[in-house]
Design a protein around this motif. Structure first.
Motif, PDB file in Angstrom:
ATOM      1  N   ASP A  57       0.914  -1.343  -0.024  1.00 25.94           N
ATOM      2  CA  ASP A  57       0.064  -0.055  -0.182  1.00 25.94           C
ATOM      3  C   ASP A  57       0.835   1.036  -0.110  1.00 25.94           C
ATOM      4  O   ASP A  57       0.688   2.372  -0.867  1.00 25.94           O
ATOM      5  CB  ASP A  57      -1.061   0.054   1.290  1.00 25.94           C
ATOM      6  N   ALA A  58       1.771   1.359   0.971  1.00 26.75           N
ATOM      7  CA  ALA A  58       2.738   2.439   0.897  1.00 26.75           C
ATOM      8  C   ALA A  58       3.417   2.624  -0.453  1.00 26.75           C
ATOM      9  O   ALA A  58       3.796   3.646  -0.951  1.00 26.75           O
ATOM     10  CB  ALA A  58       4.033   1.931   1.943  1.00 26.75           C
ATOM     11  N   LEU A  59       3.827   1.719  -1.298  1.00 27.71           N
ATOM     12  CA  LEU A  59       4.598   1.795  -2.534  1.00 27.71           C
ATOM     13  C   LEU A  59       3.528   2.198  -3.594  1.00 27.71           C
ATOM     14  O   LEU A  59       3.735   2.817  -4.262  1.00 27.71           O
ATOM     15  CB  LEU A  59       4.901   0.372  -2.969  1.00 27.71           C
ATOM     16  N   GLU A  60       2.313   1.765  -3.329  1.00 29.03           N
ATOM     17  CA  GLU A  60       1.111   2.140  -4.387  1.00 29.03           C
ATOM     18  C   GLU A  60       0.959   3.707  -4.133  1.00 29.03           C
ATOM     19  O   GLU A  60       0.597   4.472  -5.084  1.00 29.03           O
ATOM     20  CB  GLU A  60      -0.097   1.421  -4.228  1.00 29.03           C
ATOM     21  N   ARG A  61       0.772   4.075  -2.939  1.00 27.41           N
ATOM     22  CA  ARG A  61       0.564   5.578  -2.829  1.00 27.41           C
ATOM     23  C   ARG A  61       1.759   6.476  -3.018  1.00 27.41           C
ATOM     24  O   ARG A  61       1.654   7.623  -3.477  1.00 27.41           O
ATOM     25  CB  ARG A  61       0.423   5.742  -1.026  1.00 27.41           C
ATOM     26  N   SER A  62       3.020   5.979  -3.025  1.00 28.39           N
ATOM     27  CA  SER A  62       4.127   6.833  -3.422  1.00 28.39           C
ATOM     28  C   SER A  62       4.464   6.784  -4.776  1.00 28.39           C
ATOM     29  O   SER A  62       5.166   7.560  -5.332  1.00 28.39           O
ATOM     30  CB  SER A  62       5.456   6.286  -2.567  1.00 28.39           C
ATOM     31  N   ARG A  63       3.959   5.814  -5.556  1.00 29.28           N
ATOM     32  CA  ARG A  63       4.135   5.625  -6.956  1.00 29.28           C
ATOM     33  C   ARG A  63       3.381   6.499  -7.852  1.00 29.28           C
ATOM     34  O   ARG A  63       3.871   6.867  -8.855  1.00 29.28           O
ATOM     35  CB  ARG A  63       3.959   4.205  -7.374  1.00 29.28           C
ATOM     36  N   TRP A  64       1.869   6.798  -7.308  1.00 31.88           N
ATOM     37  CA  TRP A  64       1.289   7.560  -8.371  1.00 31.88           C
ATOM     38  C   TRP A  64       2.013   9.048  -8.757  1.00 31.88           C
ATOM     39  O   TRP A  64       1.637   9.412  -9.923  1.00 31.88           O
ATOM     40  CB  TRP A  64      -0.128   7.724  -8.019  1.00 31.88           C
ATOM     41  N   PRO A  65       2.530   9.788  -7.899  1.00 30.79           N
ATOM     42  CA  PRO A  65       3.068  10.785  -8.155  1.00 30.79           C
ATOM     43  C   PRO A  65       4.014  10.756  -9.260  1.00 30.79           C
ATOM     44  O   PRO A  65       4.254  11.909 -10.238  1.00 30.79           O
ATOM     45  CB  PRO A  65       3.598  11.468  -6.989  1.00 30.79           C
ATOM     46  N   ILE A  66       4.862   9.673  -9.443  1.00 30.44           N
ATOM     47  CA  ILE A  66       5.829   9.529 -10.467  1.00 30.44           C
ATOM     48  C   ILE A  66       5.132   9.863 -11.841  1.00 30.44           C
ATOM     49  O   ILE A  66       5.804  10.478 -12.600  1.00 30.44           O
ATOM     50  CB  ILE A  66       6.598   8.199 -10.420  1.00 30.44           C
ATOM     51  N   ALA A  67       4.089   9.085 -12.309  1.00 31.10           N
ATOM     52  CA  ALA A  67       3.452   9.040 -13.369  1.00 31.10           C
ATOM     53  C   ALA A  67       3.043  10.598 -13.673  1.00 31.10           C
ATOM     54  O   ALA A  67       3.109  10.968 -14.672  1.00 31.10           O
ATOM     55  CB  ALA A  67       2.384   8.148 -13.462  1.00 31.10           C
ATOM     56  N   SER A  68       2.398  11.316 -12.695  1.00 29.85           N
ATOM     57  CA  SER A  68       2.037  12.670 -12.869  1.00 29.85           C
ATOM     58  C   SER A  68       3.133  13.679 -13.111  1.00 29.85           C
ATOM     59  O   SER A  68       3.156  14.408 -14.116  1.00 29.85           O
ATOM     60  CB  SER A  68       1.303  12.980 -11.549  1.00 29.85           C
ATOM     61  N   ILE A  69       4.298  13.526 -12.466  1.00 28.15           N
ATOM     62  CA  ILE A  69       5.473  14.083 -12.631  1.00 28.15           C
ATOM     63  C   ILE A  69       6.083  14.031 -14.050  1.00 28.15           C
ATOM     64  O   ILE A  69       6.497  14.971 -14.720  1.00 28.15           O
ATOM     65  CB  ILE A  69       6.423  13.781 -11.361  1.00 28.15           C
ATOM     66  N   GLY A  70       5.891  12.776 -14.331  1.00 32.30           N
ATOM     67  CA  GLY A  70       6.244  12.612 -15.898  1.00 32.30           C
ATOM     68  C   GLY A  70       5.572  12.957 -16.956  1.00 32.30           C
ATOM     69  O   GLY A  70       6.188  13.649 -18.034  1.00 32.30           O
ATOM     70  N   ALA A  71       4.397  13.186 -16.669  1.00 25.60           N
ATOM     71  CA  ALA A  71       3.444  13.537 -17.525  1.00 25.60           C
ATOM     72  C   ALA A  71       3.648  15.237 -17.676  1.00 25.60           C
ATOM     73  O   ALA A  71       3.519  15.797 -18.633  1.00 25.60           O
ATOM     74  CB  ALA A  71       1.741  13.574 -17.323  1.00 25.60           C
ATOM     75  N   LEU A  72       3.554  15.974 -16.586  1.00 27.80           N
ATOM     76  CA  LEU A  72       4.086  17.308 -16.343  1.00 27.80           C
ATOM     77  C   LEU A  72       5.297  17.565 -17.178  1.00 27.80           C
ATOM     78  O   LEU A  72       5.335  18.643 -17.972  1.00 27.80           O
ATOM     79  CB  LEU A  72       3.990  17.744 -15.038  1.00 27.80           C
ATOM     80  N   ALA A  73       6.318  16.872 -16.792  1.00 28.27           N
ATOM     81  CA  ALA A  73       7.640  17.187 -17.606  1.00 28.27           C
ATOM     82  C   ALA A  73       7.585  16.887 -18.923  1.00 28.27           C
ATOM     83  O   ALA A  73       7.929  17.664 -19.874  1.00 28.27           O
ATOM     84  CB  ALA A  73       8.535  15.994 -17.151  1.00 28.27           C
ATOM     85  N   ALA A  74       6.625  15.997 -19.749  1.00 29.17           N
ATOM     86  CA  ALA A  74       6.456  15.920 -20.893  1.00 29.17           C
ATOM     87  C   ALA A  74       5.753  17.178 -21.526  1.00 29.17           C
ATOM     88  O   ALA A  74       6.081  17.590 -22.751  1.00 29.17           O
ATOM     89  CB  ALA A  74       5.662  14.490 -21.169  1.00 29.17           C
ATOM     90  N   MET A  75       4.949  17.507 -20.860  1.00 33.67           N
ATOM     91  CA  MET A  75       4.037  18.739 -21.375  1.00 33.67           C
ATOM     92  C   MET A  75       4.925  19.783 -21.426  1.00 33.67           C
ATOM     93  O   MET A  75       5.032  20.577 -22.415  1.00 33.67           O
ATOM     94  CB  MET A  75       2.529  19.016 -20.316  1.00 33.67           C
ATOM     95  N   ALA A  76       5.826  20.012 -20.338  1.00 32.86           N
ATOM     96  CA  ALA A  76       6.755  21.216 -20.143  1.00 32.86           C
ATOM     97  C   ALA A  76       7.464  20.917 -21.567  1.00 32.86           C
ATOM     98  O   ALA A  76       8.049  22.216 -22.013  1.00 32.86           O
ATOM     99  CB  ALA A  76       7.475  21.326 -18.889  1.00 32.86           C
ATOM    100  N   THR A  77       8.131  19.965 -21.633  1.00 34.63           N
ATOM    101  CA  THR A  77       9.185  19.751 -22.932  1.00 34.63           C
ATOM    102  C   THR A  77       8.453  20.218 -24.093  1.00 34.63           C
ATOM    103  O   THR A  77       9.080  20.688 -24.928  1.00 34.63           O
ATOM    104  CB  THR A  77       9.732  18.371 -22.678  1.00 34.63           C
ATOM    105  N   GLY A  78       7.267  19.739 -24.326  1.00 29.87           N
ATOM    106  CA  GLY A  78       6.520  20.013 -25.589  1.00 29.87           C
ATOM    107  C   GLY A  78       6.147  21.449 -25.605  1.00 29.87           C
ATOM    108  O   GLY A  78       6.214  22.137 -26.632  1.00 29.87           O
ATOM    109  N   ALA A  79       5.876  22.295 -24.344  1.00 30.77           N
ATOM    110  CA  ALA A  79       5.600  23.626 -24.659  1.00 30.77           C
ATOM    111  C   ALA A  79       6.964  24.345 -24.602  1.00 30.77           C
ATOM    112  O   ALA A  79       7.030  25.262 -25.412  1.00 30.77           O
ATOM    113  CB  ALA A  79       5.088  24.127 -23.109  1.00 30.77           C
ATOM    114  N   VAL A  80       7.965  24.135 -24.399  1.00 33.88           N
ATOM    115  CA  VAL A  80       9.264  24.501 -24.655  1.00 33.88           C
ATOM    116  C   VAL A  80       9.700  24.439 -25.957  1.00 33.88           C
ATOM    117  O   VAL A  80      10.115  25.422 -26.800  1.00 33.88           O
ATOM    118  CB  VAL A  80      10.381  24.135 -23.606  1.00 33.88           C
ATOM    119  N   ALA A  81       9.639  23.467 -26.537  1.00 30.46           N
ATOM    120  CA  ALA A  81       9.676  22.981 -27.945  1.00 30.46           C
ATOM    121  C   ALA A  81       8.743  24.002 -28.817  1.00 30.46           C
ATOM    122  O   ALA A  81       9.238  24.369 -29.811  1.00 30.46           O
ATOM    123  CB  ALA A  81       9.514  21.463 -28.071  1.00 30.46           C
ATOM    124  N   LEU A  82       7.463  23.796 -28.584  1.00 30.13           N
ATOM    125  CA  LEU A  82       6.858  24.551 -29.323  1.00 30.13           C
ATOM    126  C   LEU A  82       7.111  26.187 -29.300  1.00 30.13           C
ATOM    127  O   LEU A  82       7.320  26.864 -30.430  1.00 30.13           O
ATOM    128  CB  LEU A  82       5.035  24.472 -28.899  1.00 30.13           C
TER     129      LEU A  82
END
Length: 88
Positions: A57-82
């Motif tokens: 349960d602790a691993l599952e709770r701490s894992r979900w922000p990693i995907a969100s951070i990855g998505a935000l980083a990808a959007m930021a990279t896309g925005a900088v590229a654009l």
């Protein structure tokens, strides 16, 4: 002539019943010991399972922000590229 004792003699029956009782008591004591050991192992297994559930349960709770951070980083990279493409 010396006859062997027969089961019709009450004293012989009493001795045999006492031997049988001792054998049954020893068997029950052995079975009780084995059951106590199984209960102890079952309790240990339950504790380990609860610990693993807690850790999972602790691993599952701490894992979900990693995907969100990855998505935000990808959007930021896309925005900088654009911005780079349209800004120059």
């Amino acid at each position: 002539m010396n006859e062997s004792p027969s089961l019709s003699d009450p004293a012989v029956v009493a001795v045999e019943l006492e031997r049988l009782r001792g054998t049954v008591e020893a068997g029950f004591a052995r079975a009780d010991g084995q059951l106590a050991l199984l209960v102890q192992r079952s309790d240990q297994t339950d504790k380990q399972l609860a610990d693993h559930e807690q850790r999972l349960d602790a691993l599952e709770r701490s894992r979900w922000p990693i995907a969100s951070i990855g998505a935000l980083a990808a959007m930021a990279t896309g925005a900088v590229a654009l911005w780079e493409l349209t800004g120059r």
